[in-house]
Design a protein around this motif. Structure first.
Motif, PDB file in Angstrom:
ATOM      1  N   ARG A 140       6.659   7.103   0.806  1.00 17.13           N
ATOM      2  CA  ARG A 140       6.834   6.006   0.211  1.00 17.13           C
ATOM      3  C   ARG A 140       8.483   5.743  -0.241  1.00 17.13           C
ATOM      4  O   ARG A 140       8.347   4.868   0.759  1.00 17.13           O
ATOM      5  CB  ARG A 140       5.968   5.657  -1.481  1.00 17.13           C
ATOM      6  CG  ARG A 140       6.118   4.770  -1.666  1.00 17.13           C
ATOM      7  CD  ARG A 140       5.724   4.947  -3.227  1.00 17.13           C
ATOM      8  NE  ARG A 140       6.613   5.972  -3.598  1.00 17.13           N
ATOM      9  CZ  ARG A 140       7.897   6.103  -4.381  1.00 17.13           C
ATOM     10  NH1 ARG A 140       7.783   4.513  -4.281  1.00 17.13           N
ATOM     11  NH2 ARG A 140       8.467   6.556  -4.980  1.00 17.13           N
ATOM     12  N   LYS A 141       8.461   6.594  -1.009  1.00 14.44           N
ATOM     13  CA  LYS A 141      10.159   6.412  -0.687  1.00 14.44           C
ATOM     14  C   LYS A 141      10.867   6.695   0.258  1.00 14.44           C
ATOM     15  O   LYS A 141      12.014   5.899   0.136  1.00 14.44           O
ATOM     16  CB  LYS A 141      11.123   7.820  -1.722  1.00 14.44           C
ATOM     17  CG  LYS A 141      12.136   7.979  -2.496  1.00 14.44           C
ATOM     18  CD  LYS A 141      12.945   8.768  -3.006  1.00 14.44           C
ATOM     19  CE  LYS A 141      14.261   8.083  -3.674  1.00 14.44           C
ATOM     20  NZ  LYS A 141      14.202   7.458  -4.820  1.00 14.44           N
ATOM     21  N   LEU A 142      10.928   7.289   1.633  1.00 10.05           N
ATOM     22  CA  LEU A 142      12.102   7.182   2.738  1.00 10.05           C
ATOM     23  C   LEU A 142      11.445   6.087   3.215  1.00 10.05           C
ATOM     24  O   LEU A 142      12.233   5.196   3.384  1.00 10.05           O
ATOM     25  CB  LEU A 142      11.333   7.994   3.780  1.00 10.05           C
ATOM     26  CG  LEU A 142      11.683   8.247   5.356  1.00 10.05           C
ATOM     27  CD1 LEU A 142      11.789   9.424   5.504  1.00 10.05           C
ATOM     28  CD2 LEU A 142      11.539   7.325   6.018  1.00 10.05           C
ATOM     29  N   PHE A 143      10.758   5.367   3.863  1.00 12.79           N
ATOM     30  CA  PHE A 143      10.051   3.622   3.933  1.00 12.79           C
ATOM     31  C   PHE A 143      10.855   2.918   2.960  1.00 12.79           C
ATOM     32  O   PHE A 143      11.013   1.780   3.429  1.00 12.79           O
ATOM     33  CB  PHE A 143       8.490   3.495   4.040  1.00 12.79           C
ATOM     34  CG  PHE A 143       8.049   4.258   4.962  1.00 12.79           C
ATOM     35  CD1 PHE A 143       8.444   3.599   6.320  1.00 12.79           C
ATOM     36  CD2 PHE A 143       7.244   5.309   5.478  1.00 12.79           C
ATOM     37  CE1 PHE A 143       8.032   3.801   7.519  1.00 12.79           C
ATOM     38  CE2 PHE A 143       7.054   5.928   6.511  1.00 12.79           C
ATOM     39  CZ  PHE A 143       6.854   5.275   7.343  1.00 12.79           C
ATOM     40  N   THR A 144      10.633   3.339   1.644  1.00  9.29           N
ATOM     41  CA  THR A 144      10.996   1.906   0.780  1.00  9.29           C
ATOM     42  C   THR A 144      12.957   1.666   0.848  1.00  9.29           C
ATOM     43  O   THR A 144      13.052   1.133   0.081  1.00  9.29           O
ATOM     44  CB  THR A 144      10.713   2.046  -0.968  1.00  9.29           C
ATOM     45  OG1 THR A 144       9.296   2.178  -1.354  1.00  9.29           O
ATOM     46  CG2 THR A 144      11.674   1.650  -2.298  1.00  9.29           C
ATOM     47  N   MET A 145      13.112   3.023   1.259  1.00  5.64           N
ATOM     48  CA  MET A 145      14.542   3.144   1.190  1.00  5.64           C
ATOM     49  C   MET A 145      14.785   2.851   2.434  1.00  5.64           C
ATOM     50  O   MET A 145      16.117   1.604   2.592  1.00  5.64           O
ATOM     51  CB  MET A 145      15.261   4.581   0.826  1.00  5.64           C
ATOM     52  CG  MET A 145      15.288   5.510  -0.410  1.00  5.64           C
ATOM     53  SD  MET A 145      16.850   4.479  -1.446  1.00  5.64           S
ATOM     54  CE  MET A 145      18.256   5.227  -0.834  1.00  5.64           C
ATOM     55  N   GLN A 181      -0.127   3.191  -1.572  1.00  7.76           N
ATOM     56  CA  GLN A 181       0.773   3.843  -1.529  1.00  7.76           C
ATOM     57  C   GLN A 181       1.783   3.008  -2.786  1.00  7.76           C
ATOM     58  O   GLN A 181       2.479   3.737  -3.480  1.00  7.76           O
ATOM     59  CB  GLN A 181       1.613   4.066  -0.453  1.00  7.76           C
ATOM     60  CG  GLN A 181       2.248   3.025  -0.187  1.00  7.76           C
ATOM     61  CD  GLN A 181       3.383   2.978   1.243  1.00  7.76           C
ATOM     62  OE1 GLN A 181       3.126   4.166   2.260  1.00  7.76           O
ATOM     63  NE2 GLN A 181       4.497   2.105   1.498  1.00  7.76           N
ATOM     64  N   ILE A 182       1.810   1.419  -2.559  1.00  5.63           N
ATOM     65  CA  ILE A 182       2.398   0.592  -3.269  1.00  5.63           C
ATOM     66  C   ILE A 182       2.074   0.454  -5.176  1.00  5.63           C
ATOM     67  O   ILE A 182       2.427   1.133  -5.683  1.00  5.63           O
ATOM     68  CB  ILE A 182       2.839  -0.768  -2.767  1.00  5.63           C
ATOM     69  CG1 ILE A 182       3.584  -0.592  -1.471  1.00  5.63           C
ATOM     70  CG2 ILE A 182       3.311  -1.615  -3.736  1.00  5.63           C
ATOM     71  CD1 ILE A 182       3.753  -2.214  -0.674  1.00  5.63           C
ATOM     72  N   SER A 183       0.843   0.406  -4.921  1.00  2.29           N
ATOM     73  CA  SER A 183       0.291  -0.344  -5.845  1.00  2.29           C
ATOM     74  C   SER A 183      -0.160   1.401  -7.007  1.00  2.29           C
ATOM     75  O   SER A 183      -0.208   1.278  -8.332  1.00  2.29           O
ATOM     76  CB  SER A 183      -1.472  -1.069  -6.177  1.00  2.29           C
ATOM     77  OG  SER A 183      -2.263  -0.219  -5.505  1.00  2.29           O
ATOM     78  N   PHE A 234      -7.646   3.314  -5.918  1.00  2.00           N
ATOM     79  CA  PHE A 234      -7.168   3.527  -5.031  1.00  2.00           C
ATOM     80  C   PHE A 234      -6.847   4.495  -3.951  1.00  2.00           C
ATOM     81  O   PHE A 234      -7.375   5.184  -2.942  1.00  2.00           O
ATOM     82  CB  PHE A 234      -5.755   2.870  -4.279  1.00  2.00           C
ATOM     83  CG  PHE A 234      -5.562   1.123  -5.290  1.00  2.00           C
ATOM     84  CD1 PHE A 234      -6.325  -0.312  -4.785  1.00  2.00           C
ATOM     85  CD2 PHE A 234      -5.007   0.643  -6.753  1.00  2.00           C
ATOM     86  CE1 PHE A 234      -6.097  -1.288  -4.510  1.00  2.00           C
ATOM     87  CE2 PHE A 234      -5.430  -0.504  -7.138  1.00  2.00           C
ATOM     88  CZ  PHE A 234      -6.065  -1.067  -6.192  1.00  2.00           C
ATOM     89  N   ILE A 235      -5.930   5.631  -4.970  1.00 11.29           N
ATOM     90  CA  ILE A 235      -6.213   7.260  -4.581  1.00 11.29           C
ATOM     91  C   ILE A 235      -7.026   7.271  -4.201  1.00 11.29           C
ATOM     92  O   ILE A 235      -7.268   8.069  -3.183  1.00 11.29           O
ATOM     93  CB  ILE A 235      -5.741   7.534  -5.552  1.00 11.29           C
ATOM     94  CG1 ILE A 235      -4.002   7.336  -5.706  1.00 11.29           C
ATOM     95  CG2 ILE A 235      -5.205   9.216  -5.575  1.00 11.29           C
ATOM     96  CD1 ILE A 235      -3.208   8.109  -6.940  1.00 11.29           C
ATOM     97  N   PHE A 236      -8.098   7.583  -4.954  1.00  9.82           N
ATOM     98  CA  PHE A 236      -9.145   8.324  -4.329  1.00  9.82           C
ATOM     99  C   PHE A 236     -10.453   7.749  -3.218  1.00  9.82           C
ATOM    100  O   PHE A 236     -11.146   8.237  -2.422  1.00  9.82           O
ATOM    101  CB  PHE A 236     -10.449   8.936  -5.883  1.00  9.82           C
ATOM    102  CG  PHE A 236     -10.177   9.199  -6.381  1.00  9.82           C
ATOM    103  CD1 PHE A 236     -10.659  10.713  -6.326  1.00  9.82           C
ATOM    104  CD2 PHE A 236      -9.197   9.278  -7.749  1.00  9.82           C
ATOM    105  CE1 PHE A 236     -10.502  11.903  -6.909  1.00  9.82           C
ATOM    106  CE2 PHE A 236      -9.429  10.579  -8.452  1.00  9.82           C
ATOM    107  CZ  PHE A 236      -9.544  11.428  -7.997  1.00  9.82           C
ATOM    108  N   THR A 292      -3.353  12.942   4.938  1.00 11.80           N
ATOM    109  CA  THR A 292      -2.791  11.999   4.943  1.00 11.80           C
ATOM    110  C   THR A 292      -2.526  11.460   3.353  1.00 11.80           C
ATOM    111  O   THR A 292      -1.064  10.692   3.581  1.00 11.80           O
ATOM    112  CB  THR A 292      -3.940  11.175   5.382  1.00 11.80           C
ATOM    113  OG1 THR A 292      -4.279  11.709   6.599  1.00 11.80           O
ATOM    114  CG2 THR A 292      -3.413   9.979   5.740  1.00 11.80           C
ATOM    115  N   LEU A 293      -3.302  11.066   2.507  1.00 13.38           N
ATOM    116  CA  LEU A 293      -2.449  11.292   1.177  1.00 13.38           C
ATOM    117  C   LEU A 293      -1.445  11.365   0.525  1.00 13.38           C
ATOM    118  O   LEU A 293      -0.846  10.490   0.524  1.00 13.38           O
ATOM    119  CB  LEU A 293      -3.962  10.488  -0.297  1.00 13.38           C
ATOM    120  CG  LEU A 293      -3.629  10.305  -1.340  1.00 13.38           C
ATOM    121  CD1 LEU A 293      -3.333   9.285  -1.139  1.00 13.38           C
ATOM    122  CD2 LEU A 293      -4.353  11.701  -2.467  1.00 13.38           C
ATOM    123  N   VAL A 294      -1.717  12.799   0.808  1.00 11.40           N
ATOM    124  CA  VAL A 294      -0.188  12.756   0.165  1.00 11.40           C
ATOM    125  C   VAL A 294       0.997  13.217   1.099  1.00 11.40           C
ATOM    126  O   VAL A 294       2.493  13.222   0.896  1.00 11.40           O
ATOM    127  CB  VAL A 294       0.324  15.016   0.264  1.00 11.40           C
ATOM    128  CG1 VAL A 294       1.172  15.641   0.259  1.00 11.40           C
ATOM    129  CG2 VAL A 294      -1.388  15.581  -0.553  1.00 11.40           C
TER     130      VAL A 294
END
Length: 403
Positions: free
Chosen positions: A344-349, A14-16, A324-326, A336-338
């Motif tokens: 990601r944005k929620l955890f970053t906030m 998710q990060i990279s 990483f995505i594949f 799970t990927l979606v």
């Protein structure tokens, strides 16, 4: 790969991968200054962008596959066009049932004993056809997502993308009649609702200029056009993810093998569309006057050299992020990927609240609580399933010892 390392690997994905793809695609969607300084224009050649990214992505996948290839594997085996025949092991004390697959193998063996007809569902032709199908979806989806940013703001785009779990699940059901556990529908509803609340109450919508600050965004039906493009993009994304799940369930392929073939087909399709002197086609082929999109894109790069760095970033992050995505798609599936993409944005906030003392509105806290509740439901059910499997395995071991 153990449970803990794989979980850590998902967050690395998710990060990279996802974050860099999002930032780089936004950087290419803004206007660029002309070389003579007389104004700025937006880059309107999504097929050219897709061609560059898919070409480098397929090359990255091929290099990764060749590096990881076993010495005994042929090239066709390494790229997923041929599989080694599994050597049957002698069974001792009958056949033990593991995860309900033993009886299925028995039926398959009996079927082949009476019928020698090959199963075309698992053939190389069927596999390549599925890859081509994914490539068509991806090639068509990207221009609609890119075009939507010309009519709606980036925060609105992110808010719409927060509902991506819904089309992924719908397309899985409609296209492939795939059934999900009842709790999955609840989790999808809670995560989608929570992310929507979180983004809706975010500060991005307030004040400031949106990234769609051009003449198109000022037309009376701009929002309607933008939302329509966004819905088409979401539907095609859902069809892509569901088809990828179908490939992994039907064929023995790795994430990088899928990445290689899908991007090869994407490169071929987008290159063909870019070099043909097609007439003006909204979204898909915006070049007019019978001019090819490749010529239009190269002319834009020459007259707007400031786009070179953002375009290179878009291509490079796309190629590396897809590795990483594949990998995540292979081991965890599209839902799970979606879910990782959306949360990601929620955890970053939330991390910024702890580290940088940022403040969230009460609505954002509510949205975060709903998302965490949905994730907790998923974790609780998985833990329950793991415990049940351990109990079954212990019983099977006890039976074998008694024999």
């Amino acid at each position: 790969m153990g449970h803990i390392p794989r979980t850590a690997y998902v967050f690395e994905v998710q990060i990279s991968g996802i974050h860099e793809l999002t930032v780089s695609s936004l950087a290419v969607s803004v206007p660029f200054e002309r070389l003579d300084g007389t104004g700025s224009d937006k880059f309107k050649s999504p097929l050219f962008m897709g061609t560059c990214q898919s070409a480098l992505s397929s090359l990255s996948a091929l290099i990764y596959i060749l590096i990881r290839r076993k010495p005994t594997d042929t090239l066709s085996q390494a790229i997923g066009l041929e599989h080694k025949e599994a050597v049957a092991k002698p069974q001792i004390n009958g056949s033990a049932v593991q995860n309900g697959h033993a009886s299925e193998h028995k039926k398959t063996a009996e079927h082949h004993h009476h019928h020698d007809k090959p199963d075309t569902r698992y053939s190389v032709q069927a596999l390549l056809l599925r890859y081509f199908q994914c490539s068509v979806f991806i090639t068509c989806a990207a221009p609609f997502g890119f075009a939507a940013l010309s009519y709606i703001s980036y925060p609105a785009m992110v808010l719409g993308k927060s509902c991506k779990l819904v089309p992924v699940m719908i397309m899985n059901v409609l296209l492939y009649r795939r059934k999900f556990a009842p709790h999955k529908y609840l989790v999808v509803f809670m995560v989608t609702t929570g992310i929507t609340i979180f983004m809706g109450f975010g500060g991005e919508k307030k004040g400031g200029k949106s990234h769609s600050n051009n003449n198109l965004s000022q037309t009376p039906y701009a929002n309607l056009i933008g939302i329509t493009y966004l819905l088409i993009n979401l539907a095609l994304d859902g069809a892509t993810n569901s088809t990828q799940d179908e490939i992994f369930s039907r064929h023995k392929v790795t994430g990088q093998q899928m990445m290689l073939w899908i991007n090869l087909f994407c490169t071929g399709i987008s290159t063909l569309l870019s070099v043909l002197p097609l007439p003006y086609i909204p979204v898909i082929h915006p070049s007019s006057g019978g001019q090819t999109e490749l010529a239009t894109a190269l002319a834009f790069v020459r007259s707007h050299p400031s786009i070179v760095v953002p375009l290179a970033q878009f291509v490079l992050t796309g190629a590396l992020g897809q590795l990483f995505i594949f990998e995540t798609l292979q081991h965890f599936g599209s839902l799970t990927l979606v879910t990782i993409t959306l949360t990601r944005k929620l955890f970053t906030m939330l991390l910024s609240v702890i580290v940088y003392k940022h403040k969230l509105s009460s609505g954002q806290w509510l949205g975060a609580a709903v998302v965490f509740a949905g994730i907790s439901v998923e974790a609780f059910v998985k833990r329950k399933d793991v415990h049940a499997k351990k109990v079954i395995q212990e019983k099977e071991k006890a039976k074998l010892k008694s024999l």
